[in-house]
Every structure is written in C-alpha cells, then in structure tokens.
Motif scaffolding. Sequence first.
Motif, PDB file in Angstrom:
ATOM      1  N   TYR A  14       0.851  -1.180   0.000  1.00 18.36           N
ATOM      2  CA  TYR A  14       0.000   0.000   0.000  1.00 18.36           C
ATOM      3  C   TYR A  14       0.887   1.231   0.000  1.00 18.36           C
ATOM      4  O   TYR A  14       1.670   1.448   0.916  1.00 18.36           O
ATOM      5  CB  TYR A  14      -0.911   0.004   1.236  1.00 18.36           C
ATOM      6  CG  TYR A  14      -1.917  -1.126   1.223  1.00 18.36           C
ATOM      7  CD1 TYR A  14      -1.621  -2.352   1.800  1.00 18.36           C
ATOM      8  CD2 TYR A  14      -3.148  -0.965   0.588  1.00 18.36           C
ATOM      9  CE1 TYR A  14      -2.532  -3.394   1.755  1.00 18.36           C
ATOM     10  CE2 TYR A  14      -4.063  -2.000   0.549  1.00 18.36           C
ATOM     11  CZ  TYR A  14      -3.746  -3.216   1.125  1.00 18.36           C
ATOM     12  OH  TYR A  14      -4.641  -4.249   1.072  1.00 18.36           O
ATOM     13  N   VAL A  15       0.743   2.036  -1.054  1.00 13.82           N
ATOM     14  CA  VAL A  15       1.561   3.243  -1.171  1.00 13.82           C
ATOM     15  C   VAL A  15       0.634   4.437  -1.361  1.00 13.82           C
ATOM     16  O   VAL A  15      -0.566   4.286  -1.603  1.00 13.82           O
ATOM     17  CB  VAL A  15       2.526   3.184  -2.366  1.00 13.82           C
ATOM     18  CG1 VAL A  15       3.536   2.088  -2.190  1.00 13.82           C
ATOM     19  CG2 VAL A  15       1.789   3.002  -3.659  1.00 13.82           C
ATOM     20  N   LEU A  59       7.270  -5.372   6.507  1.00 11.80           N
ATOM     21  CA  LEU A  59       6.080  -5.271   5.654  1.00 11.80           C
ATOM     22  C   LEU A  59       5.004  -6.237   6.128  1.00 11.80           C
ATOM     23  O   LEU A  59       3.821  -5.886   6.222  1.00 11.80           O
ATOM     24  CB  LEU A  59       6.440  -5.601   4.199  1.00 11.80           C
ATOM     25  CG  LEU A  59       6.922  -4.489   3.284  1.00 11.80           C
ATOM     26  CD1 LEU A  59       6.994  -4.994   1.864  1.00 11.80           C
ATOM     27  CD2 LEU A  59       6.007  -3.286   3.335  1.00 11.80           C
ATOM     28  N   ARG A  60       5.407  -7.452   6.408  1.00 18.42           N
ATOM     29  CA  ARG A  60       4.416  -8.448   6.812  1.00 18.42           C
ATOM     30  C   ARG A  60       3.774  -8.064   8.144  1.00 18.42           C
ATOM     31  O   ARG A  60       2.582  -8.267   8.352  1.00 18.42           O
ATOM     32  CB  ARG A  60       5.075  -9.821   6.931  1.00 18.42           C
ATOM     33  CG  ARG A  60       4.974 -10.603   5.631  1.00 18.42           C
ATOM     34  CD  ARG A  60       5.702 -11.916   5.701  1.00 18.42           C
ATOM     35  NE  ARG A  60       6.783 -11.947   4.745  1.00 18.42           N
ATOM     36  CZ  ARG A  60       8.046 -12.283   5.016  1.00 18.42           C
ATOM     37  NH1 ARG A  60       8.402 -12.614   6.237  1.00 18.42           N
ATOM     38  NH2 ARG A  60       8.955 -12.288   4.076  1.00 18.42           N
ATOM     39  N   ASP A  61       4.579  -7.480   9.036  1.00 23.05           N
ATOM     40  CA  ASP A  61       4.017  -7.104  10.333  1.00 23.05           C
ATOM     41  C   ASP A  61       3.049  -5.936  10.201  1.00 23.05           C
ATOM     42  O   ASP A  61       2.030  -5.890  10.880  1.00 23.05           O
ATOM     43  CB  ASP A  61       5.150  -6.696  11.292  1.00 23.05           C
ATOM     44  CG  ASP A  61       5.999  -7.902  11.656  1.00 23.05           C
ATOM     45  OD1 ASP A  61       7.151  -7.706  12.057  1.00 23.05           O
ATOM     46  OD2 ASP A  61       5.496  -9.028  11.509  1.00 23.05           O
ATOM     47  N   LYS A  62       3.419  -4.986   9.352  1.00 21.42           N
ATOM     48  CA  LYS A  62       2.609  -3.775   9.253  1.00 21.42           C
ATOM     49  C   LYS A  62       1.566  -3.890   8.154  1.00 21.42           C
ATOM     50  O   LYS A  62       1.111  -2.886   7.633  1.00 21.42           O
ATOM     51  CB  LYS A  62       3.511  -2.562   8.959  1.00 21.42           C
ATOM     52  CG  LYS A  62       4.627  -2.343   9.936  1.00 21.42           C
ATOM     53  CD  LYS A  62       4.096  -1.724  11.202  1.00 21.42           C
ATOM     54  CE  LYS A  62       5.128  -1.287  12.198  1.00 21.42           C
ATOM     55  NZ  LYS A  62       6.490  -1.533  12.038  1.00 21.42           N
ATOM     56  N   ASN A  63       1.237  -5.095   7.775  1.00 14.56           N
ATOM     57  CA  ASN A  63       0.158  -5.295   6.805  1.00 14.56           C
ATOM     58  C   ASN A  63       0.475  -4.696   5.433  1.00 14.56           C
ATOM     59  O   ASN A  63      -0.408  -4.169   4.770  1.00 14.56           O
ATOM     60  CB  ASN A  63      -1.135  -4.658   7.335  1.00 14.56           C
ATOM     61  CG  ASN A  63      -2.289  -5.605   7.118  1.00 14.56           C
ATOM     62  OD1 ASN A  63      -2.146  -6.654   6.528  1.00 14.56           O
ATOM     63  ND2 ASN A  63      -3.456  -5.204   7.581  1.00 14.56           N
ATOM     64  N   ALA A  99       4.398   3.012   3.966  1.00 14.21           N
ATOM     65  CA  ALA A  99       4.763   4.225   4.703  1.00 14.21           C
ATOM     66  C   ALA A  99       5.396   3.893   6.044  1.00 14.21           C
ATOM     67  O   ALA A  99       6.198   4.660   6.570  1.00 14.21           O
ATOM     68  CB  ALA A  99       3.527   5.095   4.897  1.00 14.21           C
ATOM     69  N   LEU A 100       5.042   2.718   6.599  1.00 15.85           N
ATOM     70  CA  LEU A 100       5.547   2.389   7.924  1.00 15.85           C
ATOM     71  C   LEU A 100       6.891   1.696   7.870  1.00 15.85           C
ATOM     72  O   LEU A 100       7.514   1.474   8.899  1.00 15.85           O
ATOM     73  CB  LEU A 100       4.534   1.481   8.630  1.00 15.85           C
ATOM     74  CG  LEU A 100       3.128   2.074   8.730  1.00 15.85           C
ATOM     75  CD1 LEU A 100       2.151   1.031   9.215  1.00 15.85           C
ATOM     76  CD2 LEU A 100       3.122   3.268   9.652  1.00 15.85           C
ATOM     77  N   CYS A 101       7.326   1.297   6.701  1.00 17.23           N
ATOM     78  CA  CYS A 101       8.566   0.533   6.610  1.00 17.23           C
ATOM     79  C   CYS A 101       9.632   1.285   5.844  1.00 17.23           C
ATOM     80  O   CYS A 101      10.528   0.682   5.262  1.00 17.23           O
ATOM     81  CB  CYS A 101       8.303  -0.807   5.922  1.00 17.23           C
ATOM     82  SG  CYS A 101       7.273  -1.893   6.907  1.00 17.23           S
ATOM     83  N   ARG A 102       9.530   2.589   5.811  1.00 19.52           N
ATOM     84  CA  ARG A 102      10.460   3.339   4.969  1.00 19.52           C
ATOM     85  C   ARG A 102      11.864   3.329   5.546  1.00 19.52           C
ATOM     86  O   ARG A 102      12.838   3.408   4.802  1.00 19.52           O
ATOM     87  CB  ARG A 102       9.936   4.762   4.792  1.00 19.52           C
ATOM     88  CG  ARG A 102       8.596   4.710   4.104  1.00 19.52           C
ATOM     89  CD  ARG A 102       8.142   5.994   3.519  1.00 19.52           C
ATOM     90  NE  ARG A 102       9.059   6.455   2.514  1.00 19.52           N
ATOM     91  CZ  ARG A 102       9.527   7.680   2.472  1.00 19.52           C
ATOM     92  NH1 ARG A 102       9.161   8.546   3.378  1.00 19.52           N
ATOM     93  NH2 ARG A 102      10.364   8.035   1.536  1.00 19.52           N
TER      94      ARG A 102
END
Lengths: 261, 91
Positions: free
Chosen positions: A159-160, B41-45, B49-52
């Motif tokens: 998701y981006v 990525l897998r943890d944050k669905n 944006a959360l894995c930058r």
Amino acid sequence: MGGFWCRGWRSVALCGRCWRPPAWPGRSVESAERGLRRLGTWKRPSGARGPAAQPPRRPASSNPFQRAQEDEWRRRNKTVLTYVAAAAVGMLGASYAAVPLYRLYCQTTGLGGSAVAGHSSDQIENMVPVKDRIIKVTFNADVHASLQWNFRPQQTEIYVVPGETALAFYKAKNPTDKPIIGISTYNVVPFEAGQYFNKIQCFCFEEQRLNPQEEVDMPVFFYIDPEFAEDPRMVNVDLITLSYTFFEAKEGHKLPVPGYN
Amino acid sequence: MSTAMNFGTKSFQPRPPDKGSFPLDHFGECKSFKEKFMKCLRDKNFENALCRNESKEYLMCRMQRRLMAPEPLEKLGFRDLMDEKPEAKDK
C-alpha cells in the motif's frame, strides 16, 4: 433571311424531337440546325470571340506582340512549375529526413521520445506525498515458456501513496545446471495509471545472468507521481498491478530497449 | 507491452527506469536488510509508509557494497527521514 429562319423554326415546332419529317427531308434538318445555331445553343464557330475568351493553346496568333506575350506567359508558367515541383520534392525529402532528425533532437534534449520531460531527481526530492490517497499495488511475475527460471514476487501487494518512494522485491532462481541470461520487461495495468508509475531503479531491460542453482533478490524502487491524485480520470483507480515478464536472452539477440539509447 | 494488437488503441509504452538497472546481488550481501524489510512489511500489513526506514537501510547497504550508484538519500525521496535523523541523534 427571315423567311428562311421561320421555316426552320416551324419544322422544329411541328415535329418536335423528330428531325426528319417525311415531307421535308435533309434540307429542313439543315435549316433547323442553322436556326438553333443562331439561337446560340450550339458552339460558335471559331474565330468569333466572346467577352471571356481564353488565349488559344496553339500559337495561332500571327501578331508578333501577341506571340511575344504568349512566349512570356509560357516562360513564366515553366518557372512556376519548376518551383512547385522543387517544393514538392523538398517536402518529400523533409518527411524522410524527419525521422533521424527527430531522433537526434530527442537525444540532445534527453526527452527520449516522450512528450513530457523526464522526471528528474529534483522532482523526487521535492515531491510531497499525498497521504489521503492510498493505492494498492499488486505484483505479478511471469516467465516465458523457454526460460527455466523460478520467478515470483516476494510480496503480493503493497500500500503506497502518490509521491512516496517504495521498495518491492522479486525473487528469481535458476534451478538448472547451466547459467542462463534473462531479460525482462514490465507492464502496468490500468493503462492510464501506467503513465504515473515511475521506476527509479529496477532490474528490467538489462540482461541479468543467473549462475546454476543461484537465487537472487531483485528489487524495484518506484513511486507514483503526485499528480496522480489530481487527475480526474484516476479518481476511481485504487489498484495498480505491476507485472514483470522474463525472457531468455539469446546470444546475438538484441531486444528493442525503449527510449532512444 | 499490451497484447491487444488493435490499430487504434494506445499500447503501453514501457519506460526505462530513471537510474537504470540494479546490479544483481549475487552474493546476498544485503540479504539481511531485505529480510528485515520484508518482515516489517508483513508485520505492518504491507503498508509501505511504515517501513520506509528499512527500505532506506537496504538502499544504503547497496550503496556501501557498490551495488548501487551512491546518491544522497534526499534525491531518493527519503528527505523526511533525513530530517528526523539529526533530531534522533541529538536524543
């Protein structure tokens, strides 16, 4: 003379379409024709010039001044014809020359055949993510039948938001015992959204060599142009699919690379 | 390259990437960074944006191992992370 005419006219009136009344052979036809000619429906004999007469084709004029004028006209016509013919040939040549010239122009200006100037790194530096528009990007991996690689994406979706750079991974494995060289291309669906899909760096369009039994991660670093959020046609687009296809690169084969490299 | 060979329809024109192609990581030098990123990525669905941070780390690993042309991270869209970093350093 008047009587002559009257007779001819009468013969026409009496017999209508028929030109050969039984009582009046040949002669009446002649008179009828002469009558009609006088009425002006038939062509006037040559020599008699009307008000809007065109100059004769054949140099029939005996007048030296007229002949000189005709020569002048003829010479001018020839000049004009030559110019027109030269212009036509020039246009044809220009249309053939346009192809390499355009290519040269694209190389110098760096536009690479696209109507819009390429996205420079300045744009990436300054772009602001549009946080309220979340787009799901799904990944697809394909392999040509002759290529014996195992090629698959490492995440099904991501998701981006437009204006944010994102990283995604594909994995490729060569299960055979000989090194294989592959080359890939990509496709983005939907078509209109593909114009906003910009790849900063990926693994496409260049030969990638995998040694026997080797497995590598292939990253794709991309972003969606922030102008995507302002395009009215993209209002309903929430899903973009990125699809990569790998082909086998044969020796001596040169795949057409997009852009004027 | 769409396969619909219609005369009138516009076909998809693949564009070359802006910075070219990533050299292959044959020796798996940055594999650990990649694994960290995938786990995030897998943890944050699968929200990017959360894995930058993890993606930034991966790209820095590539640059250090000469698997990517070195470039300031702002030019790669990580300006917001760079602004946070000096603050974190102070703490």
